[in-house]
Write a protein that holds these residues in place. Structure first.
Motif, PDB file in Angstrom:
ATOM      1  N   THR A  66       0.832  -1.199   0.000  1.00  0.00           N
ATOM      2  CA  THR A  66       0.000   0.000   0.000  1.00  0.00           C
ATOM      3  C   THR A  66       0.870   1.254   0.000  1.00  0.00           C
ATOM      4  O   THR A  66       0.652   2.182  -0.761  1.00  0.00           O
ATOM      5  CB  THR A  66      -0.918  -0.006   1.239  1.00  0.00           C
ATOM      6  OG1 THR A  66      -1.586  -1.255   1.269  1.00  0.00           O
ATOM      7  CG2 THR A  66      -1.925   1.127   1.195  1.00  0.00           C
ATOM      8  N   TYR A 168      -6.945   6.695   0.444  1.00  0.00           N
ATOM      9  CA  TYR A 168      -6.872   5.238   0.378  1.00  0.00           C
ATOM     10  C   TYR A 168      -8.238   4.671   0.713  1.00  0.00           C
ATOM     11  O   TYR A 168      -9.029   5.294   1.423  1.00  0.00           O
ATOM     12  CB  TYR A 168      -5.855   4.692   1.375  1.00  0.00           C
ATOM     13  CG  TYR A 168      -4.421   5.018   0.990  1.00  0.00           C
ATOM     14  CD1 TYR A 168      -3.732   4.223   0.087  1.00  0.00           C
ATOM     15  CD2 TYR A 168      -3.793   6.135   1.527  1.00  0.00           C
ATOM     16  CE1 TYR A 168      -2.435   4.533  -0.267  1.00  0.00           C
ATOM     17  CE2 TYR A 168      -2.496   6.452   1.166  1.00  0.00           C
ATOM     18  CZ  TYR A 168      -1.816   5.643   0.268  1.00  0.00           C
ATOM     19  OH  TYR A 168      -0.547   5.959  -0.088  1.00  0.00           O
ATOM     20  N   HIS A 185      -5.769   3.301  -4.141  1.00  0.00           N
ATOM     21  CA  HIS A 185      -5.137   4.590  -3.865  1.00  0.00           C
ATOM     22  C   HIS A 185      -5.820   5.560  -4.834  1.00  0.00           C
ATOM     23  O   HIS A 185      -5.704   5.426  -6.055  1.00  0.00           O
ATOM     24  CB  HIS A 185      -3.630   4.515  -4.139  1.00  0.00           C
ATOM     25  CG  HIS A 185      -2.893   5.754  -3.752  1.00  0.00           C
ATOM     26  ND1 HIS A 185      -3.438   6.755  -2.974  1.00  0.00           N
ATOM     27  CD2 HIS A 185      -1.626   6.172  -4.057  1.00  0.00           C
ATOM     28  CE1 HIS A 185      -2.553   7.714  -2.801  1.00  0.00           C
ATOM     29  NE2 HIS A 185      -1.431   7.383  -3.462  1.00  0.00           N
ATOM     30  N   GLY A 201      -4.429   0.392  -7.630  1.00  0.00           N
ATOM     31  CA  GLY A 201      -4.585  -0.455  -6.447  1.00  0.00           C
ATOM     32  C   GLY A 201      -4.240  -1.900  -6.752  1.00  0.00           C
ATOM     33  O   GLY A 201      -3.694  -2.206  -7.805  1.00  0.00           O
ATOM     34  N   PHE A 268      -3.108  -2.421   5.353  1.00  0.00           N
ATOM     35  CA  PHE A 268      -3.041  -0.981   5.590  1.00  0.00           C
ATOM     36  C   PHE A 268      -2.403  -0.801   6.958  1.00  0.00           C
ATOM     37  O   PHE A 268      -2.341  -1.736   7.752  1.00  0.00           O
ATOM     38  CB  PHE A 268      -4.469  -0.417   5.583  1.00  0.00           C
ATOM     39  CG  PHE A 268      -4.509   1.056   5.353  1.00  0.00           C
ATOM     40  CD1 PHE A 268      -4.201   1.595   4.102  1.00  0.00           C
ATOM     41  CD2 PHE A 268      -4.873   1.924   6.370  1.00  0.00           C
ATOM     42  CE1 PHE A 268      -4.250   2.964   3.898  1.00  0.00           C
ATOM     43  CE2 PHE A 268      -4.920   3.291   6.158  1.00  0.00           C
ATOM     44  CZ  PHE A 268      -4.606   3.813   4.921  1.00  0.00           C
TER      45      PHE A 268
END
Ligand code: ADP
Length: 578
Positions: A66, A168, A185, A201, A268
């Protein structure tokens, strides 16, 4: 001094050292118990640290794509749909992010503004498949792929998240029957984020987690714990939020385990989750660790068992050492005491016949013998006492030579009947004087042995002399010689005071005198039977005793017969007692 008193210091010494040893042993045992507990604790701690390190590694691996990959891809390339540049970027980096299954991009920019890719339509989500080899290493092989259905879903979802102006967004979905995590994103036209400009993403695949990621994590698990040598490898188990063991390396760790740590099942950063709108629910998964097919307690007890065994051996050896050295020193003391007693009794034994000889010789010399018969008796006493003295001195000289190891026994063929006869005759007078009933039984054939006549005669004289000394109310002596196939056997039997069982072995030791002999003040030096045993052994034979206190004793001398191979003596025998 009584033997009990003599033995006391030695016993006290044994008791004190044994008590010390037992105390030491108990202390060591206790500290081994503590060592076992501490070892189990350290092993458990090690397992806990491994679990924590693995959980942290999982969190790092989960959040890494991420914040690293999605930020490393040039966002202008995404907006401009520069597909070669994006593919090249992915190809270079995808191996760092093994959890990614599919990477995707979307841009508001019309596709026709770009050269090539005529099959792709404007506003479509473009996918980059990250296919995996068996080992799980990730490589984007193909170029851009399409998935119309998923494209619509992702676009709709991204637009919905964009309304909250999130940078996000996370979502979860079931794709082709597999659990997928989707990470977006979102890129906006201006910092105020009024309009979604593009997004990129990736999707992760739970099956891949199970089949590749967790096994690889387990393969590296050893690196997360302390490097303790000789430990079994780490057993790993991953349990999902519903309590299902989604991965296990060996035994199930659902109930029994050593280390445990939790991690959020989130691609995340958990600390930044507050920034997301709407905030996704966080599910915590669990890492459990143990040792392959065993427990920390079992390993610790195995370790301490080795120490216990070692300590037990040391304790046994030390105890045996104490007992043996005490026994040896006790014997040494006893021996030196016996030597002193020997000197005292020998002096006494020498003095008594000498005094008698002197007394009767003086009486005769001064003509004070009342009658001729009395004078004859005095002569006989003088002769008997002189013989006794001569025997004693002979025995002492012999003993001295035996002790010095220089006693020689030149051997020749000897008829044992003659030897026995001579020994008996040497005592006949004394036996008669002491009212002994005597019996001499010999076979009517020769009993030849290879031996030293003088030594053998002395041997039997010692036995006869003892029968005389240790006689009781009933005075009887029987000398019996018989043979079997290869041996000549002489039994010297009396009906004297007998010998207690516990002294049967000791009476053959030099200087040893029976308790009864000392108590009754019987004259003696304690070397007679040791000479007997020495001579018998020198002739390749053996001597044994059978005796009952109060009933008498039987000494049996067994010698090899001449002409029989079994046990024949050597040419010359010298004292071998040490
Ligand atoms: P000593 O007779 O000078 O004491 P020995 O070595 O001949 O020494 O005998 C050792 C001990 O064995 C004696 O002190 C005595 O207690 C015991 N003993 C030996 N022969 C006899 C026997 N025939 N009857 C009883 N006791 C005996």
């Amino acid at each position: 001094m009584l033997p009990g008193l003599r033995a006391r210091p030695a016993l006290v010494w044994v008791a004190v050292t044994s008590a010390l040893l037992i105390a030491l042993f108990a202390l060591q045992w206790r500290s081994l118990n503590r060592f076992e507990l501490a070892t189990a604790g350290v092993l458990r701690q090690n397992s806990v640290r491994t679990a924590e390190a693995i959980a942290q590694q999982i969190q790092r691996d989960f959040k890494s794509p991420t914040f690293n990959l999605l930020e490393q891809i040039d966002h202008n390339d995404v907006y401009d749909l520069r597909l070669e540049a994006i593919t090249a970027g992915l190809r270079a980096r995808a191996h760092q992010f093994p959890l990614i299954d599919r990477f995707f991009i979307w841009s508001r920019k019309p596709l026709r503004e770009r050269q090539g890719s005529p099959t792709l339509m404007t506003g479509e989500v473009l996918f980059f498949d990250v296919r995996r080899s068996g080992a799980g290493s990730a490589q984007p092989l193909s170029g851009v792929t399409r998935d119309d259905e998923l494209s619509t879903i992702l676009r709709t979802e991204a637009q919905a998240f964009a309304r909250y102006r999130n940078l996000y967004a996370l979502s979860q979905r079931s794709q082709d029957g597999r659990d997928c995590q989707v990470v977006y994103h979102l890129l906006y036209e201006t910092p105020e984020r009024p309009l979604l400009w593009a997004f990129l993403g990736f999707l992760t695949d739970s099956d891949h987690l199970r089949s590749h990621y967790f096994p690889e994590l387990h393969a590296r698990a050893g690196a997360y714990g302390s490097p303790l040598a000789g430990l079994p490898s780490t057993a790993l188990s991953i349990i999902d939020a519903a309590g299902v063991e989604v991965f296990r390396s060996k035994q199930s760790l659902l109930s029994a385990f050593e280390g445990e740590a939790r991690f959020p099942f989130l691609f995340f950063d958990v600390d930044l989750i507050e920034s997301l709108n709407p905030r996704p629910a966080i599910h915590y998964w669990t890492v459990r660790t143990a040792y392959d097919a065993t427990t920390a307690a079992a390993i610790a007890s195995r370790e301490s068992a080795a120490h216990r065994l070692l300590w037990l051996t040391v304790a046994i050896v030390a105890t045996a050492g104490i007992v043996l050295s005490t026994r040896a020193s006790f014997r040494e003391t006893r021996l030196s005491e016996m030597k002193s007693e020997f000197v005292a009794s020998v002096s006494h034994e020498l003095k008594t016949p000498l005094a008698k000889i002197l007394l009767f010789a003086e009486t005769l010399a001064s003509g004070r013998a009342p009658t001729a018969a009395k004078a004859d008796e005095y002569y006989r006493i003088i002769i008997a006492q002189a013989r006794k003295l001569s025997r004693l001195i002979g025995a002492l000289l012999d003993f001295g030579r035996i002790e010095a190891g220089v006693r020689q026994y030149p051997v020749e063929e000897v008829d044992l009947r003659d030897v026995l006869q001579d020994a008996f005759e040497a005592f006949e007078q004394e036996l008669t004087l002491n009212h002994f009933t005597c019996e001499l039984v010999v076979p009517d054939h020769d009993v030849p042995v290879l031996g030293n006549a003088e030594g053998l005669q002395q041997l039997f004289e010692n036995l006869i002399s003892n029968a005389l000394k240790y006689s009781g109310a009933e005075r009887a002596l029987k000398l019996e010689l018989h043979t079997d196939d290869s041996e000549a056997i002489v039994d010297v039997t009396d009906r004297g005071v007998g010998i207690p069982r516990r002294e049967h072995r000791r009476i053959f030791q030099r200087f040893y005198r029976g308790a009864d002999a000392t108590a009754r003040n019987v004259a003696g030096s304690g070397v007679g039977l040791s000479i007997v045993e020495h001579v018998v052994r020198g002739h390749g034979g053996r001597v044994t005793v059978q005796s009952t206190p109060g009933a008498g004793s039987r000494f049996r001398v067994v010698l090899p017969r001449l002409g029989y191979a079994h046990g024949e003596p050597n040419e010359t025998h010298s004292g071998d007692r040490g």
